[in-house]
Design a protein around this motif. Structure first.
Motif, mmCIF file in Angstrom:
data_model
loop_
_atom_site.group_PDB
_atom_site.id
_atom_site.type_symbol
_atom_site.label_atom_id
_atom_site.label_comp_id
_atom_site.label_asym_id
_atom_site.label_seq_id
_atom_site.Cartn_x
_atom_site.Cartn_y
_atom_site.Cartn_z
ATOM 1 N N SER A 40 65.074 66.486 40.404
ATOM 2 C CA SER A 40 64.730 67.605 41.290
ATOM 3 C C SER A 40 65.236 68.892 40.654
ATOM 4 N N GLU A 68 60.209 66.863 40.680
ATOM 5 C CA GLU A 68 59.849 67.674 41.839
ATOM 6 C C GLU A 68 60.574 69.010 41.669
ATOM 7 N N ALA A 120 66.141 67.720 48.410
ATOM 8 C CA ALA A 120 65.908 67.061 47.122
ATOM 9 C C ALA A 120 65.952 65.543 47.250
ATOM 10 N N GLY A 122 65.744 63.640 44.174
ATOM 11 C CA GLY A 122 65.950 63.164 42.818
ATOM 12 C C GLY A 122 67.259 62.418 42.617
#
Length: 373
Positions: A40, A68, A120, A122
């Motif tokens: 992220s 992302e 987030a 990630g």
């Protein structure tokens, strides 16, 4: 006396060269997203319309396949939000969120990063500033170094393309201070919080470790979010790496000399623990070892013009230029700036005093339209 002075300056050069060898550099890597997880990229933006287009272009060119990218508009009063919406359309890697009202006692960037972290998903989080430009392979190269060094946090000072005169004098000096004043061996090979430096424009963290230490919530009121976050990681026993990221990250920090002045004013005195002793020490240190050589150099030229050859008066200036040039070459700065080291040191000294005066008078440090005590 001059002989001792020369030996001290020579020692500074040798120390800087040896110390720099303990800072690893990002290298090309073939790490792939399916194997190494979602990353992220988290970016707070406040009145960043001048940076949005080039920032998004840089992010679109990233080659790590499992990304992302979350962008937070922090109550911008310019066209930041409209530009974000226009430049990210059609790319589902991007998500735009609007920042909430700043709670009492929080600093703006810290709260923005906290909000971003809550969105987030990630396994790794990469916090960057809007004025940063990443090379296409930056994400996988950062992951590779973190995994190789078994680190939970990776940070680094990017290269600084400088145009403004005050920017040229002061911004590259950040690299010099780190290479000279921070023992990089203990910084990168131990978890001692006292040996810590970081740059908030580029910080990658393991998300699990980040959640364990409490994230940005644990440093909610700091002006030095990068250093304080890194110290918390170390206090919890996690390794943090300060790397040379200049091959993969460029930072366009300032757009005016006033911004340079305000930015350094905000960071210097708080960064020294608001210690008048440290400010006084550094003021004298840089005056003696990095401004005085210029006067000795001119004295040597004057004697030479009058038929007297006294080369030892020229050597101190040449040694500090050599020391600065070594750092500038390693960090992708324009090497000619090393010849202005005495002027950079003088500007640094002036800002040290100014930053301390603002801090002691409780006027508050002004940044991004907000005032912090």
């Amino acid at each position: 006396m001059l002989t001792i002075y020369l030996w001290v300056l020579t020692g500074f050069v040798v120390w800087t060269i040896v110390n720099s060898l303990f800072m690893p550099a990002l290298k090309n890597s073939n790490i792939q997203g399916d194997k190494d997880g979602l990353v992220s990229i988290l970016i707070p933006l406040r009145n960043e319309e001048a940076n949005v287009v080039n920032l998004i272009k840089s992010l679109e060119e990233l080659t790590y396949p499992n990304l992302e990218i979350i962008l937070l508009d922090d109550h911008s009063t310019d066209n930041t939000l409209e530009l974000l919406q226009g430049t990210t359309v059609g790319d589902d890697r991007f998500t735009i969120i609007k920042g909430k009202e700043l709670p009492e006692c929080w600093t703006g960037k810290v709260y923005a990063c906290h909000q971003l972290s809550l969105q987030a998903n990630g396994a790794y989080l990469l916090f960057i500033d809007a004025d940063l430009r990443l090379a296409p392979g930056a994400v996988q190269s950062s992951l590779a170094l973190m995994k190789r060094r078994k680190a939970a946090l990776l940070t680094g000072f990017p290269s600084f393309p400088v145009k403004l005169w005050l920017e040229k004098l002061l911004v590259p000096l950040q690299h010099f201070v780190v290479h000279f004043h921070l023992p990089l061996g203990p910084s990168n090979w131990t978890t001692l919080p006292s040996f810590t430096a970081a740059h908030g424009a580029f910080i990658m963290v393991n998300n699990q470790a980040y959640q364990t230490i409490g994230g940005h919530k644990g440093i909610y009121n700091t002006l030095l979010d990068d250093v304080d976050l890194t110290r918390i990681f170390k206090k919890h026993g996690y390794r943090a790496i300060l790397a040379n990221v200049t091959n993969y990250a460029k930072c366009y920090m300032y757009h005016s000399n006033r911004e340079v002045w305000n930015g350094f004013t905000k960071n210097l005195f708080p960064g020294l623990g608001r210690s008048g002793f440290l400010v006084s020490f550094l003021f004298c240190f840089y005056g003696i070892f990095y401004v005085a050589p210029l006067f000795l150099f001119f004295a040597g030229l004057f004697k030479l013009a009058n038929g007297t050859l006294q080369l030892e008066l020229l050597y101190p200036y040449l040694l500090i230029v050599l020391q600065k040039a070594w750092v500038d070459v390693r960090t992708k700065q324009v090497i000619i700036l090393s010849f202005f080291m005495p002027i950079s040191a003088l500007a640094f000294m002036v800002l040290l005093i100014h930053s301390m005066r603002v801090g002691l008078k409780r006027k508050g440090y002004v940044w991004k339209g907000r005032t912090y005590s």
